[in-house]
Design an enzyme around this catalytic site. Structure first.
Site, PDB file in Angstrom:
ATOM      1  N   SER A 145       0.760  -0.984  -0.136  1.00  0.00           N
ATOM      2  CA  SER A 145       0.054   0.016  -0.107  1.00  0.00           C
ATOM      3  C   SER A 145       0.953   1.174  -0.058  1.00  0.00           C
ATOM      4  O   SER A 145       2.100   1.333   0.593  1.00  0.00           O
ATOM      5  CB  SER A 145      -0.949   0.065   1.312  1.00  0.00           C
ATOM      6  OG  SER A 145      -0.205   0.300   2.220  1.00  0.00           O
ATOM      7  N   LYS A 146       0.230   2.166  -0.562  1.00  0.00           N
ATOM      8  CA  LYS A 146       1.058   3.341  -0.727  1.00  0.00           C
ATOM      9  C   LYS A 146       1.289   4.016   0.834  1.00  0.00           C
ATOM     10  O   LYS A 146       2.360   4.519   1.027  1.00  0.00           O
ATOM     11  CB  LYS A 146       0.002   4.691  -1.397  1.00  0.00           C
ATOM     12  CG  LYS A 146       0.456   5.902  -1.460  1.00  0.00           C
ATOM     13  CD  LYS A 146       0.519   6.488  -3.023  1.00  0.00           C
ATOM     14  CE  LYS A 146       1.298   7.983  -3.025  1.00  0.00           C
ATOM     15  NZ  LYS A 146       0.347   8.703  -2.877  1.00  0.00           N
TER      16      LYS A 146
END
Ligand code: GLU
Length: 451
Positions: free
Chosen positions: A215-216
Site C-alpha cells: 500500500s501507498k
C-alpha cells in the site's frame, strides 16, 4: 446467468486517476489486456474520474503514459465524467420504475437534510462463479437499501461502473480482489437495468515481502510504476515481473515477453492467495533483459548517463559497468560515488591525486621497491597490444607477480590505474584503458613515489 460465450470478448481497465499508476493496477490492466488479446477481443480503457476532488489530470496522464510505455494499448477509451447524461438517464429510469427511490435524510455533522438515491434491495442471495475464486455467494440483505447516487447528477461508483460496463459491452470484468465485495451490489443493479452479467475474475492481492498488503501508505512510491520507471527498469522486465504476480506458466520458464503472455496466460490458473512482490526477482529479471540488449543500445543508455566520459572508454568498460548494476538508474549513484573515476580523461590531476602511501601494498614501506615493480610493468606492457584482453596482460605479468608477490606487484598497479581501494582488477582495467593511458598513469604513479 447470461450466456456470454458467443459474444466477442470485451475487457476493460477502469482506473481512478487519484494517484500514480499502482503496480497492482498495472497487473489488472495487463491481465485484462491479455485476456482480450488472446480471445481476439477488445480492451477498453475507462478513466473513472467522477471523484472530482481527488482526480487530477496529472494522475490521468501518468496512467495513460504508463500503459502506453508498457505497450498495453487500448482499443477504446473514455472518461466516466463525460458520460454524466447517460448515468442520469439510467438513474431516472430506475427511479421511475420504483427500483430506486429518493430519500431525504440527515447527513453531515449538522444533520443537514439532504437527498440521496437509494436502491430498493430485493434482499436475496446473489451467487456468481468467479474465474479465479470459484463459486461466490453473498446474502445482500445485510446491505440494506444501499445508496447509488448522491443526487440525480451524482451517481456513486457502483452505479456508474454497471452502466458503463453495460454500454461498453464488457463481457469479462477482471479486477482486484478488493472489489469482490462490490460485486453483489453491482449484480443487483445490473439486474435492474437489464444488463447481462459479465464474467468476473478477481485477482489476488499483491503483498510486500512481510506479507502486508502493498500500500501507498506503508510502502510509499515503491507501489507505483513511475517509481520503477524512473529508476530505469526496462519495460520488458516490469511486464515479465508483473505478469507473474499471481500467475506462472506452470513450468520453469522465467523470461516471458508480452507476446509470450498473450499466448500462454490462463486466467483460470491465477492463484487465489496473495502474490508476493519480490524486488530481488525484479532486479534479476532486469539484469536478464539488460543482457538481451545489443552493445550499442546499452552504450547509448550508458552514454546518456555519463556524457562527460570518453565514449570509447565507456564502450570497452560496458561489461564492467553492467556487472555492477541491476538497473540503469544505479549508474547515477555509482558515478556520484566515484566508482567510474578510472574512466575519466583528467584522471591524473583529479582521481589520480591520491597520497603516495596508497600505492604500497599492506605493510610495505619501500618506495623504491614498489616503483621498481611499476617500472617492470611499464616496460612489459610496451610489448603487448594497445588494447589487450585481460588474459593477454595477465599472461605477460603473472610470472613476475607470482615471483615477487601478487599483492606487492598488482596492488600498486591497480591503484595507479584506478585511484581507488576497490575497482576492477588491473588486467581488466588495462583492457579498458589501453596501454597508452595505462602507461601514463603508471608513469605518474612512479613519479609520485619519488616526490
Ligand atoms: N475505478 C476502480 C478502481 O480504480 C475500478 C473499478 C472496477 O474495476 O470495477 O479501483
Amino acid at each position: 446467468m447470461t450466456d456470454t460465450t458467443n459474444s466477442k470478448v470485451v475487457t476493460r481497465f477502469a482506473p481512478s486517476p487519484t494517484g500514480f499508476l499502482h503496480i497492482g493496477s498495472v497487473r489488472t490492466a495487463l491481465f485484462s489486456y491479455l485476456y482480450a488479446k488472446q480471445n481476439d477481443g477488445k480492451f477498453v480503457l475507462r478513466i473513472e474520474d467522477t471523484d472530482k476532488a481527488r482526480s487530477t489530470p496529472e494522475y490521468e496522464k501518468d496512467i495513460m503514459d504508463g500503459l502506453e510505455w508498457l505497450g498495453l494499448n487500448h482499443d477504446e477509451f473514455f472518461r466516466q465524467s463525460e458520460r454524466a447524461d447517460i448515468h442520469k438517464k439510467y438513474l431516472q429510469k430506475i427511479i421511475d420504475s420504483g427500483a430506486a427511490y429518493i430519500s431525504k435524510e440527515k447527513v453531515g455533522k449538522e444533520g443537514d437534510r439532504e437527498e440521496v438515491i437509494r436502491f430498493k434491495n430485493p434482499n436475496k442471495k446473489v451467487a456468481f462463479d468467479d474465474l479465479i475464486r470459484g463459486h461466490v455467494e453473498f446474502d445482500t440483505t445485510e446491505l440494506g437499501d444501499f445508496v447509488i447516487a448522491k443526487s440525480i447528477d451524482e451517481p456513486i461508483f457502483h452505479f456508474a461502473v454497471v452502466v458503463d460496463d453495460f454500454e461498453a459491452g464488457i463481457t469479462h470484468v477482471i479486477r482486484g480482489e478488493d472489489h469482490i465485495s462490490n460485486t453483489p451490489r453491482q449484480i443487483l443493479i445490473q439486474e435492474t437495468i437489464g444488463a447481462p452479467r459479465p464474467i468476473y475474475a478477481h485477482l489476488p492481492l499483491i503483498l510486500a515481502e512481510d506479507r502486508s498488503k502493498l500500500s501507498k501508505r506503508k510502502h510509499g512510491e515503491a507501489v507505483s510504476l513511475k517509481f520503477y520507471r524512473e529508476q530505469g527498469y526496462l519495460k520488458e522486465s516490469l511486464i515479465n515481473f508483473i505478469g507473474m504476480l499471481g500467475w506462472n506458466p506452470g513450468n520453469d520458464e522465467e523470461l516471458l515477453s508480452l507476446d509470450d503472455f498473450v499466448k500462454k496466460f490462463t486466467i483460470e490458473k491465477v492463484q487465489k492467495g496473495g502474490a508476493i512482490f519480490n524486488v530481488e526477482k525484479l532486479k534479476w529479471l532486469n539484469r536478464e533483459y539488460i543482457k538481451k540488449l545489443s552493445a550499442n543500445e546499452i552504450l547509448e543508455i550508458v552514454y546518456q548517463k555519463m556524457p562527460d566520459y570518453p565514449r570509447e572508454l565507456l564502450e570497452r568498460a560496458l561489461p564492467s559497468i553492467i556487472d555492477h548494476i541491476s538497473v540503469f538508474g544505479d549508474i547515477d549513484l555509482l558515478v556520484k560515488n566515484g566508482e567510474f573515476d578510472y574512466l575519466t580523461t583528467d584522471f591524473i590531476s583529479k582521481a589520480g591525486n591520491f597520497a603516495k602511501e596508497k600505492l604500497m601494498w599492506k605493510g610495505e614501506s619501500d618506495k623504491a621497491l614498489t616503483a621498481g615493480h611499476l617500472q617492470f610493468i611499464l616496460k612489459t606492457i610496451k610489448n603487448i597490444p594497445e588494447f589487450p584482453t585481460p588474459e593477454q596482460t595477465k599472461a605477460a605479468l603473472w610470472e613476475y607477480a607470482s615471483e615477487k608477490g601478487r599483492g606487492q606487484v598488482l596492488w600498486p598497479l591497480r591503484f595507479a590505474l584506478s585511484g581507488k581501494d576497490k575497482s576492477p582488477d588491473p588486467f581488466v582495467l588495462i583492457s579498458i584503458l589501453g596501454t597508452t593511458i595505462a602507461s601514463e598513469r603508471i608513469d605518474a604513479a612512479i613519479k609520485k613515489l619519488f616526490l
